[in-house]
Design a protein around this motif. Structure first.
Motif, PDB file in Angstrom:
ATOM      1  N   PHE A 276      83.808  15.681 176.900  1.00 31.02           N
ATOM      2  CA  PHE A 276      84.951  16.581 176.874  1.00 31.02           C
ATOM      3  C   PHE A 276      84.505  17.971 177.270  1.00 31.02           C
ATOM      4  CE2 PHE A 276      87.219  13.613 173.879  1.00 31.02           C
ATOM      5  CZ  PHE A 276      88.276  13.377 174.741  1.00 31.02           C
ATOM      6  N   CYS A 277      85.246  18.586 178.169  1.00 29.68           N
ATOM      7  CA  CYS A 277      84.968  19.942 178.625  1.00 29.68           C
ATOM      8  C   CYS A 277      86.250  20.766 178.611  1.00 29.68           C
ATOM      9  CB  CYS A 277      84.409  19.938 180.049  1.00 29.68           C
ATOM     10  SG  CYS A 277      82.809  19.161 180.224  1.00 29.68           S
ATOM     11  N   GLU A 278      86.058  22.065 178.560  1.00 27.90           N
ATOM     12  CA  GLU A 278      87.186  22.956 178.769  1.00 27.90           C
ATOM     13  C   GLU A 278      87.730  22.723 180.180  1.00 27.90           C
ATOM     14  OE1 GLU A 278      88.402  24.723 176.486  1.00 27.90           O
ATOM     15  OE2 GLU A 278      86.822  24.935 174.986  1.00 27.90           O
ATOM     16  N   GLU A 279      89.010  22.936 180.337  1.00 27.67           N
ATOM     17  CA  GLU A 279      89.661  22.627 181.606  1.00 27.67           C
ATOM     18  C   GLU A 279      89.043  23.392 182.769  1.00 27.67           C
ATOM     19  OE1 GLU A 279      94.209  22.067 183.312  1.00 27.67           O
ATOM     20  OE2 GLU A 279      93.837  23.368 181.604  1.00 27.67           O
TER      21      GLU A 279
ATOM     22  N   LYS B  16      91.581  19.749 176.396  1.00 31.79           N
ATOM     23  CA  LYS B  16      90.310  19.459 177.051  1.00 31.79           C
ATOM     24  C   LYS B  16      90.440  18.284 178.010  1.00 31.79           C
ATOM     25  CE  LYS B  16      87.262  21.682 173.777  1.00 31.79           C
ATOM     26  NZ  LYS B  16      86.055  21.576 172.924  1.00 31.79           N
TER      27      LYS B  16
ATOM     28  N   ALA C 117      90.752  16.976 170.865  1.00 32.78           N
ATOM     29  CA  ALA C 117      90.535  17.388 172.250  1.00 32.78           C
ATOM     30  C   ALA C 117      91.861  17.550 172.987  1.00 32.78           C
ATOM     31  CB  ALA C 117      89.663  16.351 172.964  1.00 32.78           C
TER      32      ALA C 117
ATOM     33  N   GLU D 243      93.372  20.808 172.080  1.00 34.65           N
ATOM     34  CA  GLU D 243      92.644  21.911 172.698  1.00 34.65           C
ATOM     35  C   GLU D 243      92.703  21.868 174.218  1.00 34.65           C
ATOM     36  OE1 GLU D 243      88.765  21.483 171.007  1.00 34.65           O
ATOM     37  OE2 GLU D 243      89.365  22.307 169.053  1.00 34.65           O
TER      38      GLU D 243
ATOM     39  N   SER E 253      92.593  14.062 181.513  1.00 36.04           N
ATOM     40  CA  SER E 253      92.861  14.962 180.387  1.00 36.04           C
ATOM     41  C   SER E 253      92.980  14.170 179.090  1.00 36.04           C
ATOM     42  CB  SER E 253      94.137  15.765 180.632  1.00 36.04           C
ATOM     43  OG  SER E 253      95.277  14.933 180.539  1.00 36.04           O
TER      44      SER E 253
ATOM     45  N   CYS F  30      81.612  22.481 176.004  1.00 40.99           N
ATOM     46  CA  CYS F  30      81.837  21.053 176.166  1.00 40.99           C
ATOM     47  C   CYS F  30      81.583  20.314 174.868  1.00 40.99           C
ATOM     48  CB  CYS F  30      80.921  20.489 177.250  1.00 40.99           C
ATOM     49  SG  CYS F  30      81.186  21.227 178.877  1.00 40.99           S
TER      50      CYS F  30
END
Length: 361
Positions: free
Chosen positions: A170-173, A140, A135, A138, A187, A159
């Protein structure tokens, strides 16, 4: 045994010999009110009394000379092993791990060892976190969410759920940003930098200061077990074999230290703790059975291994300093090997990983 906050008991007087040594080698910055901490230069510290087993080993190989108080241990091991006359049960094996072995266990320390059911210092706040290092790569973000993933908008397939905690995922920013300030977030890259310990095999319960066999756990990886058995051999009683049952992995960043402590929760102190150093160079303090005993200071480099068994298990020890500057970190071989793995390289340039393997019963 030490706890996850890695500090000595505040009630312990700073006048003890061990505490004075910790303060002597701890990272301090030159006072300059006009500079930020990142720009401050570390204060110079006198390292003339720090034992350097790399230099000692090179000198011994060349002409057989050793400093007073240091003796070679003849055991048929494939690397030189040194002992301290005044500390029975302490063994230092400089350069015990090849560069390939170091790289392997650095990767495992970042990718595999923090994986559930192994516990980390993050469990108390976030619950078990899956795939933390991935993560982080990436970019995330871990987001607090009382609802389940099904309540997310159409972008929710980006996510990664932390299914065991049900409150963090965890999610994309960009998805984390879209939720605004109504949800707490952090983060993954920050969580990696704040990783302080993970536990392998039998899980140690920091609140009760003992091993909790009822906690879910996996056995220590077989490759690590076999390595630990081989490394433990010089310190093992005649005819006995080391049985790795638990390990504590410590993660050090800039300014981190491990206060003076004893590793005293295992049943049989005749069996060694196998301690593997990876990453940036550090200073290790080995004291006596009282904090009043002046400790030896010695460098620990990536690939060095320390064994502590018998009487040495009763000695206070700690790590007051790691070196992250280019001049003193001494990680050039690792930088070469990780040149194509930017995320690992970025981490290890300013960090140290220590794997302590134990026989519990």
């Amino acid at each position: 045994m030490y706890g996850p906050d890695r500090v000595t008991d505040e009630a312990v007087s700073e006048r003890t010999a061990f505490r004075r040594a910790e303060k002597q080698y701890k990272l301090y910055y030159d006072q300059d009110s006009k500079s930020s901490k990142k720009k401050k230069r570390p204060k110079r510290v006198d390292l003339s009394e720090v034992l350097d087993f790399k230099t000692i080993s090179e000198s011994y190989d060349k002409n057989g000379d050793l400093p007073p108080g240091i003796v070679p241990f003849q055991c048929g091991f494939d690397r030189p092993v040194f002992c301290l006359q005044n500390c029975p049960g302490f063994y230092f094996i400089p350069g015990a791990l090849s560069i390939e072995e170091q790289c392997r266990w650095i990767r495992e320390g970042l990718i595999s060892f923090p994986q559930p059911p192994n516990r980390t210092n993050h469990n108390a706040i976030y619950g078990p976190i899956h795939d933390l290092f991935i993560a982080s790569k990436e970019r995330k973000v871990l987001v607090e969410d009382e609802n389940t993933l099904q309540s997310l908008d159409s972008g929710s397939n980006a996510c990664v759920s932390n299914e065991d905690s049900h409150r963090w995922e965890f999610c994309e920013e960009h998805i984390a940003l879209s939720r605004g300030k109504t949800h707490k977030s952090i983060s993954a890259s920050v969580l990696i930098r704040k990783l302080r310990w993970s536990t392998l095999g039998l899980q140690f319960d920091w609140s009760k200061r003992n091993y909790n066999v009822s906690l879910p756990h996996n056995k220590i990886p077989d490759a690590l077990c076999q390595l630990a058995k081989r490394l433990a051999a010089p310190a093992m009683p005649m005819g006995e074999e080391f049985h790795p049952e638990a390990a504590i992995v410590n993660y050090f960043g800039l300014g981190d230290m491990l206060g003076g402590h004893l590793d005293d929760m295992e049943a049989d102190w005749s069996k060694p703790i196998v301690s593997m150093s990876l990453g940036c160079k550090a200073i290790f303090l080995l004291g006596g059975k009282s904090r009043e005993d002046p400790p030896f200071a010695m460098f620990l480099r990536s690939g060095d291994v320390v064994l502590m068994a018998g009487e040495a298990r009763e000695c206070f020890h700690g790590v007051p300093r790691i070196f992250t500057d280019e001049e003193n970190a001494e990680i050039t071989p690792l930088e070469v090997h990780f040149s194509q793995e930017n995320d690992v390289l970025e981490y290890i340039r300013t960090s140290r990983i220590n794997i302590n393997i134990r026989q519990v019963f």
